[in-house]
Design an enzyme around this catalytic site. Structure first.
Site, short mmCIF file in Angstrom:
data_model
loop_
_atom_site.label_atom_id
_atom_site.label_comp_id
_atom_site.label_asym_id
_atom_site.label_seq_id
_atom_site.Cartn_x
_atom_site.Cartn_y
_atom_site.Cartn_z
CG HIS A 1 -19.01 9.04 -0.37
ND1 HIS A 1 -18.59 8.25 0.67
CD2 HIS A 1 -18.25 10.18 -0.30
CE1 HIS A 1 -17.63 8.85 1.34
NE2 HIS A 1 -17.39 10.03 0.78
CB SER B 1 -17.54 12.41 3.11
OG SER B 1 -16.39 12.80 3.82
#
Length: 371
Positions: free
Chosen positions: A233, A235
Site C-alpha cells: 500500500h 499513500s
C-alpha cells in the site's frame, strides 16, 4: 527566524566530495578472540539455518564494517588474507547484505534496513509541479503561509527516505520463507522556502507485507538469489483533492552475476471504485496512476571498487512509453556513511507528482546502501 539558505547547506555535499577523495587505511583482519566474542553474542539471534562457518563469515563482515571506511573490495580481501574470502565469487555482492540480515534476523533490538536509507540536503527540480497545490489553494478563501509557500514551490528542497522491515515469522517452509512487515517513508522538505514555515510538501508512506525466499538456480549465467512476494500500500496520507494512494500485489526477483546485480519487480494494481465526486474518500484518488508509474520496475547495480553505480527504469508498456529513469552513484566517505549523487527523469518522483514529468538532480548521504 527564517530557514537555512542554500549556499550554507551546499557545504554539506561539498564536504562529502572532499572526504571521498581520502582513502582510509585498509582494515586489519579480526583476531580469533574478536570472532569468538561475536559468535557467542550472535548464536542466539542468528537464523536457525546458519552453520558455524556462515556465522564466522558474518562476524568477519561485521568486524570489517565497523573498522573500515567501507567494506573492502574483493582484491583487497585477497591481499589481506592471501586467498579469496568467497567460495563463490559470483554471489559476493548480495551475499554481504543477506549474511548480515541472517546474523541479526531474530534480534528484536535491531531494525533491518529494507530499501535505501538516505538524506539529500540538496534535491533540485528543473520544473517543480505546483498544479496540485494551486488547485487546493484556489478552493479556499483564506490561505495559510504553508499553502502560499507550496503554491510558490522552490526548485531546491531536501529529500530523505527511511525504510525498514521487521521479521514476523521465520522459516515458514522448512528452512526457507521469511515473513516480514516492511515500511518506507519518503519525504520532500521545502527547507529553502522564503516562508517561515519551510513546509514538508509531500510525505509518501509505503507499508507492505513481504514473503521472502532465498534461491540459487541459474539462468543465462545469472544466479537468482532472492524472490519476494508483497502486498503493498502506498499513500501520501492526505485527504481531499490532494489524496494519492494505490494498492498492489508485487513480485521482486533478484539476480546477480559477478559485480552486477539486478531486480525485476512487476506488479498488479488492485482495482478501486470510481469517485462519486472530487476528493471522495471512498473512491479511487488516481485511476490513471499505472499509466504514469508503469507496471514494473527494473533496478540494476554495478560495483567498481567501493563505488556502486545503479539504474532504475519504469515503463507502462503502452505506446507513449511513459515511466521513469533514475541514475545513481554512491561512494564511501566514512565508516558508516556513503555519499550519493542521483539523477531522475520521468513520472512518479513522488505520489503527488505521479502524473508530472519531472527532472531532479540530488546530492546527499546514504546510511544503508543496496549491499
Amino acid at each position: 527566524m527564517r530557514s537555512f539558505r542554500l549556499p550554507a547547506v551546499l557545504l554539506i555535499p561539498c564536504t562529502l566530495f572532499f572526504f571521498a577523495h581520502y582513502a582510509l587505511a585498509a582494515p586489519q583482519e579480526p583476531t580469533a578472540e574478536a570472532i569468538n566474542t561475536c559468535l557467542q553474542s550472535s548464536v542466539t539471534t542468528a537464523d536457525e539455518s546458519m552453520t558455524i562457518a556462515e556465522l564466522r563469515a558474518a562476524c568477519r563482515e561485521l568486524y570489517l564494517q565497523n573498522h573500515a571506511s567501507g567494506v573492502p573490495t574483493l582484491e583487497e580481501e585477497t591481499v589481506a588474507t592471501g586467498q579469496p574470502q568467497e567460495t563463490n565469487p559470483e554471489g559476493r555482492l548480495l551475499n554481504r547484505r543477506m549474511t548480515m540480515e541472517a546474523l541479526n534476523r531474530s534480534n528484536r533490538f535491531i531494525l533491518t534496513p529494507h530499501k535505501r536509507n538516505y538524506f539529500s540536503p540538496l534535491s533540485y527540480s528543473s520544473r517543480p509541479n505546483t498544479a496540485p497545490y494551486l488547485s487546493e489553494a484556489t478552493g479556499s478563501e483564506t490561505n495559510t503561509n504553508e499553502e502560499k509557500a507550496l503554491v510558490d514551490l522552490k526548485h531546491a528542497e531536501a529529500e530523505f527516505q527511511f525504510s525498514t522491515k521487521i521479521l514476523i515469522y521465520e522459516n515458514l517452509f522448512d528452512d526457507n520463507g521469511h515473513l516480514y512487515m516492511g515500511y518506507t517513508n519518503h519525504s520532500f522538505w521545502q527547507i529553502y522556502s522564503d516562508e517561515d514555515s519551510a513546509p514538508f510538501r509531500e510525505t509518501d508512506h509505503q507499508p507492505e507485507l513481504l514473503l521472502s525466499f532465498t534461491n540459487d538456480w541459474e539462468i543465462f549465467g545469472f544466479r537468482n538469489v532472492l524472490n519476494e512476494f508483497a502486498l503493498n500500500h502506498q499513500s501520501n496520507g492526505k485527504g481531499g483533492i490532494q489524496s494519492r494512494s494505490w494498492n498492489r500485489i508485487m513480485m521482486n526477483s533478484v539476480f546477480e552475476r559477478g559485480r552486477f546485480v539486478f531486480a525485476l519487480s512487476p506488479w498488479y494494481r488492485i482495482p478501486e471504485p470510481e469517485q462519486e465526486y472530487p476528493g471522495d474518500p471512498d473512491g479511487d484518488d488516481n485511476p490513471d496512476i499505472s499509466h504514469y508509474m508503469g507496471r514494473f520496475e527494473f533496478n540494476g547495480a554495478y560495483e567498481k571498487g567501493n563505488n556502486i553505480f545503479n539504474i532504475m527504469l519504469r515503463n507502462n508498456f503502452d505506446a507513449d512509453n511513459k515511466g521513469a529513469m533514475e541514475l545513481g552513484w554512491s561512494f564511501p566517505v566514512s565508516t558508516n556513511l556513503r555519499g550519493q549523487v542521483k539523477y531522475f527523469n520521468g513520472y512518479g518522483h513522488s505520489l503527488i507528482d505521479y502524473n508530472a514529468d519531472m527532472e531532479v538532480f540530488s546530492l546527499g548521504i546514504v546510511f544503508t546502501d543496496l549491499f
